[in-house]
Design a protein around this motif. Structure first.
Motif, short mmCIF file in Angstrom:
data_model
loop_
_atom_site.label_atom_id
_atom_site.label_comp_id
_atom_site.label_asym_id
_atom_site.label_seq_id
_atom_site.Cartn_x
_atom_site.Cartn_y
_atom_site.Cartn_z
N GLY A 44 0.84 -1.19 0.00
CA GLY A 44 0.00 0.00 0.00
C GLY A 44 0.87 1.24 0.00
N GLU A 45 0.27 2.37 -0.21
CA GLU A 45 1.05 3.61 -0.30
C GLU A 45 1.78 3.92 1.01
OE1 GLU A 45 1.56 5.32 -3.03
OE2 GLU A 45 0.20 4.14 -4.27
N GLN A 46 1.14 3.68 2.13
CA GLN A 46 1.73 4.02 3.42
C GLN A 46 2.11 2.80 4.25
OE1 GLN A 46 2.36 7.18 3.89
NE2 GLN A 46 1.23 7.78 2.04
N HIS A 47 1.49 1.67 3.97
CA HIS A 47 1.78 0.47 4.75
C HIS A 47 1.89 -0.73 3.82
CE1 HIS A 47 -2.63 0.08 4.42
NE2 HIS A 47 -2.41 -1.22 4.55
N CYS A 48 2.58 -1.74 4.30
CA CYS A 48 2.75 -2.98 3.54
C CYS A 48 2.43 -4.14 4.48
CB CYS A 48 4.19 -3.10 3.03
SG CYS A 48 4.50 -4.58 2.03
N VAL A 49 1.49 -4.98 4.05
CA VAL A 49 1.09 -6.14 4.84
C VAL A 49 1.92 -7.34 4.38
CG1 VAL A 49 -0.83 -7.64 5.52
CG2 VAL A 49 -1.24 -5.20 5.06
N VAL A 50 2.58 -8.00 5.30
CA VAL A 50 3.48 -9.10 4.97
C VAL A 50 3.09 -10.32 5.81
CG1 VAL A 50 5.88 -9.79 4.62
CG2 VAL A 50 5.29 -7.35 4.76
N VAL A 51 3.06 -11.48 5.13
CA VAL A 51 2.67 -12.73 5.79
C VAL A 51 3.91 -13.55 6.10
CG1 VAL A 51 1.29 -14.83 5.59
CG2 VAL A 51 0.50 -12.71 4.51
N ASP A 52 3.96 -14.08 7.31
CA ASP A 52 5.01 -15.04 7.64
C ASP A 52 4.81 -16.30 6.80
OD1 ASP A 52 7.22 -16.15 8.83
OD2 ASP A 52 6.41 -16.15 10.86
N ARG A 53 5.86 -17.07 6.65
CA ARG A 53 5.76 -18.26 5.81
C ARG A 53 5.02 -19.38 6.55
NH1 ARG A 53 11.68 -17.61 3.04
NH2 ARG A 53 12.41 -18.15 5.11
N PRO A 54 4.47 -20.35 5.81
CA PRO A 54 3.70 -21.41 6.46
C PRO A 54 4.55 -22.24 7.42
CG PRO A 54 3.37 -21.43 4.07
CD PRO A 54 4.50 -20.51 4.35
N ALA A 55 3.85 -22.90 8.34
CA ALA A 55 4.52 -23.80 9.27
C ALA A 55 4.69 -25.18 8.66
CB ALA A 55 3.73 -23.90 10.58
N VAL A 56 3.74 -25.58 7.80
CA VAL A 56 3.77 -26.92 7.19
C VAL A 56 3.26 -26.80 5.76
CG1 VAL A 56 2.89 -29.29 7.29
CG2 VAL A 56 3.30 -28.04 9.43
N ILE A 57 3.94 -27.47 4.82
CA ILE A 57 3.46 -27.64 3.45
C ILE A 57 3.56 -29.13 3.13
CG2 ILE A 57 3.78 -27.10 1.00
CD1 ILE A 57 4.99 -24.45 1.81
N ARG A 58 2.45 -29.73 2.73
CA ARG A 58 2.43 -31.16 2.43
C ARG A 58 2.27 -31.36 0.92
NH1 ARG A 58 -0.94 -30.12 6.73
NH2 ARG A 58 -0.29 -31.03 8.73
N MET A 59 3.28 -31.94 0.31
CA MET A 59 3.26 -32.17 -1.13
C MET A 59 3.81 -33.56 -1.42
SD MET A 59 2.20 -29.17 -2.35
CE MET A 59 2.78 -28.88 -4.02
N SER A 60 3.44 -34.09 -2.57
CA SER A 60 3.95 -35.38 -3.00
C SER A 60 4.17 -35.34 -4.50
CB SER A 60 2.98 -36.50 -2.63
OG SER A 60 1.71 -36.28 -3.21
N PRO A 61 4.98 -36.27 -5.05
CA PRO A 61 5.26 -36.25 -6.49
C PRO A 61 3.98 -36.34 -7.32
CG PRO A 61 6.80 -37.69 -5.36
CD PRO A 61 5.75 -37.31 -4.35
N MET A 62 3.96 -35.60 -8.41
CA MET A 62 2.84 -35.63 -9.33
C MET A 62 3.03 -36.79 -10.31
SD MET A 62 1.48 -32.45 -11.68
CE MET A 62 1.43 -31.36 -10.24
N PRO A 63 2.12 -37.75 -10.36
CA PRO A 63 2.31 -38.90 -11.25
C PRO A 63 2.52 -38.48 -12.70
CG PRO A 63 0.48 -39.28 -9.75
CD PRO A 63 0.87 -37.84 -9.59
N GLY A 64 3.51 -39.08 -13.34
CA GLY A 64 3.77 -38.82 -14.75
C GLY A 64 4.44 -37.50 -15.04
N ALA A 65 4.85 -36.75 -14.00
CA ALA A 65 5.46 -35.44 -14.24
C ALA A 65 6.85 -35.61 -14.86
CB ALA A 65 5.57 -34.66 -12.93
N TRP A 66 7.21 -34.73 -15.77
CA TRP A 66 8.52 -34.79 -16.46
C TRP A 66 9.57 -33.95 -15.74
CZ3 TRP A 66 6.06 -33.52 -21.85
CH2 TRP A 66 5.38 -34.66 -22.32
N HIS A 67 9.15 -32.96 -14.94
CA HIS A 67 10.11 -32.00 -14.41
C HIS A 67 10.01 -31.86 -12.89
CE1 HIS A 67 11.08 -30.84 -18.49
NE2 HIS A 67 9.81 -30.63 -18.74
N GLY A 68 9.69 -32.94 -12.20
CA GLY A 68 9.68 -32.93 -10.75
C GLY A 68 8.54 -32.17 -10.12
N GLU A 69 7.44 -31.98 -10.86
CA GLU A 69 6.30 -31.27 -10.30
C GLU A 69 5.72 -32.03 -9.10
OE1 GLU A 69 5.93 -30.46 -14.82
OE2 GLU A 69 6.78 -31.98 -13.51
#
Length: 272
Positions: free
Chosen positions: A229-254
Protein backbone atom coordinates in the motif's frame (compact mmCIF):
# COMPACT_ATOMS: atom_id res chain seq x y z
CA UNK A 1 24.70 -5.68 -24.13
CA UNK A 2 24.10 -9.23 -25.32
CA UNK A 3 25.15 -11.92 -22.87
CA UNK A 4 27.85 -14.36 -23.90
CA UNK A 5 27.30 -17.97 -22.87
CA UNK A 6 29.81 -18.82 -20.18
CA UNK A 7 30.23 -22.37 -21.52
CA UNK A 8 29.55 -21.93 -25.20
CA UNK A 9 31.16 -25.28 -25.98
CA UNK A 10 29.22 -27.18 -23.30
CA UNK A 11 26.72 -29.76 -24.42
CA UNK A 12 23.16 -28.55 -24.05
CA UNK A 13 22.46 -31.71 -22.05
CA UNK A 14 25.19 -30.69 -19.58
CA UNK A 15 23.68 -27.23 -19.26
CA UNK A 16 20.32 -28.85 -18.59
CA UNK A 17 21.77 -30.90 -15.73
CA UNK A 18 22.92 -27.65 -14.14
CA UNK A 19 19.51 -26.11 -14.79
CA UNK A 20 17.75 -28.92 -12.92
CA UNK A 21 20.04 -28.42 -9.91
CA UNK A 22 19.13 -24.72 -9.82
CA UNK A 23 15.45 -25.60 -10.26
CA UNK A 24 15.61 -27.89 -7.22
CA UNK A 25 17.24 -25.12 -5.19
CA UNK A 26 14.37 -22.79 -5.99
CA UNK A 27 11.73 -25.46 -5.46
CA UNK A 28 13.15 -25.90 -1.96
CA UNK A 29 12.89 -22.13 -1.46
CA UNK A 30 9.30 -22.10 -2.70
CA UNK A 31 8.35 -24.88 -0.28
CA UNK A 32 10.33 -23.70 2.73
CA UNK A 33 8.57 -23.54 6.08
CA UNK A 34 11.32 -21.61 7.83
CA UNK A 35 10.03 -18.42 9.49
CA UNK A 36 10.51 -15.30 7.40
CA UNK A 37 13.66 -13.25 7.82
CA UNK A 38 11.78 -10.08 8.67
CA UNK A 39 14.72 -7.70 8.47
CA UNK A 40 15.83 -8.90 5.01
CA UNK A 41 12.24 -8.93 3.75
CA UNK A 42 11.57 -5.38 4.91
CA UNK A 43 14.79 -4.04 3.39
CA UNK A 44 14.04 -5.69 0.03
CA UNK A 45 10.48 -4.32 -0.04
CA UNK A 46 11.69 -0.87 1.01
CA UNK A 47 14.15 -0.91 -1.91
CA UNK A 48 11.26 -1.68 -4.30
CA UNK A 49 9.26 1.20 -2.81
CA UNK A 50 12.26 3.51 -3.28
CA UNK A 51 12.64 2.41 -6.89
CA UNK A 52 9.09 3.65 -7.44
CA UNK A 53 9.65 6.92 -5.57
CA UNK A 54 7.82 5.92 -2.42
CA UNK A 55 9.06 6.23 1.13
CA UNK A 56 9.62 3.29 3.43
CA UNK A 57 6.22 1.90 4.47
CA UNK A 58 4.92 0.83 7.84
CA UNK A 59 5.18 -2.96 7.91
CA UNK A 60 2.28 -4.97 9.31
CA UNK A 61 3.24 -8.60 9.84
CA UNK A 62 0.56 -11.28 10.09
CA UNK A 63 0.68 -15.05 10.47
CA UNK A 64 -1.47 -16.13 7.50
CA UNK A 65 -3.11 -14.76 4.35
CA UNK A 66 -6.48 -14.99 6.14
CA UNK A 67 -5.11 -12.80 8.94
CA UNK A 68 -4.03 -10.25 6.31
CA UNK A 69 -7.53 -9.69 4.92
CA UNK A 70 -8.70 -7.19 7.61
CA UNK A 71 -5.69 -4.99 6.76
CA UNK A 72 -6.31 -4.87 2.99
CA UNK A 73 -9.22 -2.44 2.69
CA UNK A 74 -8.73 0.02 -0.15
CA UNK A 75 -5.82 -1.79 -1.81
CA UNK A 76 -6.16 -2.32 -5.58
CA UNK A 77 -7.46 -5.52 -7.13
CA UNK A 78 -6.46 -6.99 -10.48
CA UNK A 79 -9.49 -5.21 -11.98
CA UNK A 80 -8.09 -1.92 -10.70
CA UNK A 81 -4.73 -2.60 -12.32
CA UNK A 82 -6.37 -3.54 -15.61
CA UNK A 83 -8.10 -0.16 -15.63
CA UNK A 84 -4.70 1.53 -15.67
CA UNK A 85 -3.71 -0.16 -18.93
CA UNK A 86 -7.11 0.37 -20.60
CA UNK A 87 -7.83 3.14 -23.10
CA UNK A 88 -9.74 5.18 -20.51
CA UNK A 89 -7.43 5.41 -17.52
CA UNK A 90 -8.73 6.59 -14.15
CA UNK A 91 -7.77 10.10 -13.04
CA UNK A 92 -4.87 10.65 -10.68
CA UNK A 93 -1.70 8.73 -9.96
CA UNK A 94 -1.52 4.96 -10.48
CA UNK A 95 -1.49 2.91 -7.27
CA UNK A 96 1.85 1.60 -6.11
CA UNK A 97 0.90 -1.96 -7.03
CA UNK A 98 0.42 -0.82 -10.63
CA UNK A 99 3.86 0.78 -10.68
CA UNK A 100 5.43 -2.34 -9.19
CA UNK A 101 3.73 -4.60 -11.73
CA UNK A 102 4.85 -2.39 -14.62
CA UNK A 103 8.39 -2.16 -13.25
CA UNK A 104 8.62 -5.91 -12.83
CA UNK A 105 7.38 -6.44 -16.37
CA UNK A 106 10.06 -4.06 -17.68
CA UNK A 107 12.75 -5.77 -15.63
CA UNK A 108 11.87 -9.19 -16.99
CA UNK A 109 11.72 -7.86 -20.56
CA UNK A 110 15.11 -6.14 -20.28
CA UNK A 111 16.74 -9.29 -18.93
CA UNK A 112 15.13 -11.43 -21.63
CA UNK A 113 16.53 -9.13 -24.34
CA UNK A 114 20.10 -9.97 -23.26
CA UNK A 115 19.61 -13.72 -23.76
CA UNK A 116 22.15 -15.60 -25.90
CA UNK A 117 21.19 -19.14 -26.92
CA UNK A 118 24.05 -21.62 -26.27
CA UNK A 119 25.65 -23.15 -29.32
CA UNK A 120 23.56 -26.15 -30.42
CA UNK A 121 25.17 -29.58 -30.36
CA UNK A 122 22.66 -31.02 -32.83
CA UNK A 123 20.42 -29.73 -35.59
CA UNK A 124 18.06 -27.13 -34.08
CA UNK A 125 14.35 -27.83 -34.18
CA UNK A 126 12.27 -25.63 -36.48
CA UNK A 127 8.96 -24.37 -35.14
CA UNK A 128 5.99 -24.53 -37.46
CA UNK A 129 4.73 -21.08 -38.35
CA UNK A 130 1.90 -19.98 -36.12
CA UNK A 131 2.27 -22.93 -33.75
CA UNK A 132 3.85 -23.11 -30.26
CA UNK A 133 6.93 -25.16 -29.48
CA UNK A 134 6.02 -28.78 -28.73
CA UNK A 135 5.99 -29.98 -25.13
CA UNK A 136 8.21 -33.05 -24.92
CA UNK A 137 9.93 -35.18 -22.28
CA UNK A 138 13.49 -33.97 -21.67
CA UNK A 139 15.27 -36.76 -23.57
CA UNK A 140 13.07 -36.28 -26.63
CA UNK A 141 13.36 -32.50 -26.41
CA UNK A 142 17.16 -32.72 -26.34
CA UNK A 143 17.26 -35.22 -29.20
CA UNK A 144 14.91 -33.09 -31.27
CA UNK A 145 17.00 -29.92 -30.77
CA UNK A 146 14.37 -27.93 -28.86
CA UNK A 147 15.93 -24.50 -28.15
CA UNK A 148 17.49 -24.38 -24.70
CA UNK A 149 15.53 -21.29 -23.71
CA UNK A 150 12.27 -23.10 -24.46
CA UNK A 151 13.41 -26.16 -22.52
CA UNK A 152 14.14 -23.92 -19.53
CA UNK A 153 10.78 -22.20 -19.90
CA UNK A 154 8.93 -25.51 -19.90
CA UNK A 155 11.10 -27.42 -17.46
CA UNK A 156 11.87 -24.70 -14.92
CA UNK A 157 9.40 -21.80 -14.99
CA UNK A 158 6.29 -23.71 -16.03
CA UNK A 159 7.14 -26.75 -13.89
CA UNK A 160 7.63 -24.64 -10.77
CA UNK A 161 4.49 -22.66 -11.58
CA UNK A 162 2.47 -25.87 -11.72
CA UNK A 163 3.71 -26.75 -8.25
CA UNK A 164 3.78 -23.39 -6.46
CA UNK A 165 0.92 -21.54 -8.16
CA UNK A 166 -1.53 -24.24 -9.24
CA UNK A 167 -1.10 -26.32 -6.10
CA UNK A 168 -0.52 -23.65 -3.43
CA UNK A 169 -1.14 -19.96 -3.95
CA UNK A 170 -4.04 -20.17 -6.42
CA UNK A 171 -6.05 -22.36 -4.01
CA UNK A 172 -5.20 -20.01 -1.15
CA UNK A 173 -6.38 -16.98 -3.12
CA UNK A 174 -9.57 -18.83 -4.05
CA UNK A 175 -10.21 -19.64 -0.38
CA UNK A 176 -9.98 -15.94 0.47
CA UNK A 177 -12.52 -14.76 -2.08
CA UNK A 178 -12.66 -13.43 -5.65
CA UNK A 179 -11.74 -9.78 -5.01
CA UNK A 180 -8.51 -10.23 -3.06
CA UNK A 181 -6.20 -7.24 -3.66
CA UNK A 182 -3.05 -7.61 -5.74
CA UNK A 183 -0.12 -9.15 -3.91
CA UNK A 184 3.19 -10.84 -4.54
CA UNK A 185 4.12 -14.19 -3.09
CA UNK A 186 7.64 -14.00 -1.69
CA UNK A 187 9.17 -17.48 -1.72
CA UNK A 188 6.30 -18.79 -3.84
CA UNK A 189 7.32 -16.40 -6.65
CA UNK A 190 10.20 -18.82 -7.25
CA UNK A 191 8.98 -19.93 -10.71
CA UNK A 192 9.89 -16.84 -12.72
CA UNK A 193 12.90 -16.08 -10.52
CA UNK A 194 14.33 -19.59 -11.00
CA UNK A 195 13.89 -19.24 -14.77
CA UNK A 196 16.04 -16.11 -14.84
CA UNK A 197 18.48 -17.48 -12.27
CA UNK A 198 19.16 -20.50 -14.47
CA UNK A 199 19.94 -18.24 -17.42
CA UNK A 200 22.02 -15.88 -15.28
CA UNK A 201 24.09 -18.57 -13.60
CA UNK A 202 24.74 -20.34 -16.90
CA UNK A 203 25.96 -17.05 -18.35
CA UNK A 204 23.13 -16.76 -20.86
CA UNK A 205 21.74 -13.39 -19.74
CA UNK A 206 23.24 -10.23 -18.28
CA UNK A 207 21.58 -8.56 -15.28
CA UNK A 208 23.65 -5.37 -15.38
CA UNK A 209 24.24 -4.07 -11.85
CA UNK A 210 21.61 -6.57 -10.71
CA UNK A 211 20.12 -4.40 -7.97
CA UNK A 212 16.52 -4.62 -9.18
CA UNK A 213 16.68 -8.38 -9.67
CA UNK A 214 18.47 -8.88 -6.35
CA UNK A 215 15.57 -7.27 -4.49
CA UNK A 216 13.18 -9.89 -5.86
CA UNK A 217 15.53 -12.81 -5.24
CA UNK A 218 16.08 -11.58 -1.69
CA UNK A 219 12.33 -11.41 -1.14
CA UNK A 220 11.95 -14.97 -2.37
CA UNK A 221 14.74 -16.21 -0.15
CA UNK A 222 13.54 -14.38 2.96
CA UNK A 223 9.80 -13.72 3.01
CA UNK A 224 6.24 -14.69 2.25
CA UNK A 225 3.21 -13.00 0.65
CA UNK A 226 3.05 -9.19 0.68
CA UNK A 227 0.52 -6.50 -0.21
CA UNK A 228 1.99 -3.07 -0.99
CA UNK A 229 0.00 0.00 0.00
CA UNK A 230 1.05 3.61 -0.30
CA UNK A 231 1.73 4.02 3.42
CA UNK A 232 1.78 0.47 4.75
CA UNK A 233 2.75 -2.98 3.54
CA UNK A 234 1.09 -6.14 4.84
CA UNK A 235 3.48 -9.10 4.97
CA UNK A 236 2.67 -12.73 5.79
CA UNK A 237 5.01 -15.04 7.64
CA UNK A 238 5.76 -18.26 5.81
CA UNK A 239 3.70 -21.41 6.46
CA UNK A 240 4.52 -23.80 9.27
CA UNK A 241 3.77 -26.92 7.19
CA UNK A 242 3.46 -27.64 3.45
CA UNK A 243 2.43 -31.16 2.43
CA UNK A 244 3.26 -32.17 -1.13
CA UNK A 245 3.95 -35.38 -3.00
CA UNK A 246 5.26 -36.25 -6.49
CA UNK A 247 2.84 -35.63 -9.33
CA UNK A 248 2.31 -38.90 -11.25
CA UNK A 249 3.77 -38.82 -14.75
CA UNK A 250 5.46 -35.44 -14.24
CA UNK A 251 8.52 -34.79 -16.46
CA UNK A 252 10.11 -32.00 -14.41
CA UNK A 253 9.68 -32.93 -10.75
CA UNK A 254 6.30 -31.27 -10.30
CA UNK A 255 4.53 -31.83 -6.98
CA UNK A 256 0.88 -31.85 -5.98
CA UNK A 257 -1.08 -31.31 -2.78
CA UNK A 258 -1.57 -34.38 -0.64
CA UNK A 259 -5.15 -35.53 -0.31
CA UNK A 260 -7.02 -36.18 2.90
CA UNK A 261 -5.31 -33.45 4.94
CA UNK A 262 -4.61 -29.71 4.67
CA UNK A 263 -1.99 -28.83 2.08
CA UNK A 264 -0.72 -25.80 3.98
CA UNK A 265 -0.83 -24.93 7.68
CA UNK A 266 0.05 -21.41 8.83
CA UNK A 267 1.47 -20.47 12.20
CA UNK A 268 -1.85 -19.13 13.51
CA UNK A 269 -3.61 -22.43 12.73
CA UNK A 270 -5.29 -21.30 9.48
CA UNK A 271 -5.03 -23.88 6.70
CA UNK A 272 -6.42 -24.85 3.31
Amino acid sequence: MIATARRSTALVSDLWVQATEIRQEWLDIGLTTEPADRSATEEAIASIYARHRRGRPEFRWVSSPAAAVPHLAGLPTHATLRSWVADRRPPGRPPLASDIAAGLSRLRSVLAETYAEPLPDRKPMKREKGKPWPVLPVDRALDAGLPFHELVRQGVREALFRTLADQIYHPIRAALGPALPVCWYGHQDAAWIAHLEVLRRLGLISVGDGSAFVAWTTLARSGGWWWPGEQHCVVVDRPAVIRMSPMPGAWHGELRRDTGQPAVDYRDGWSI
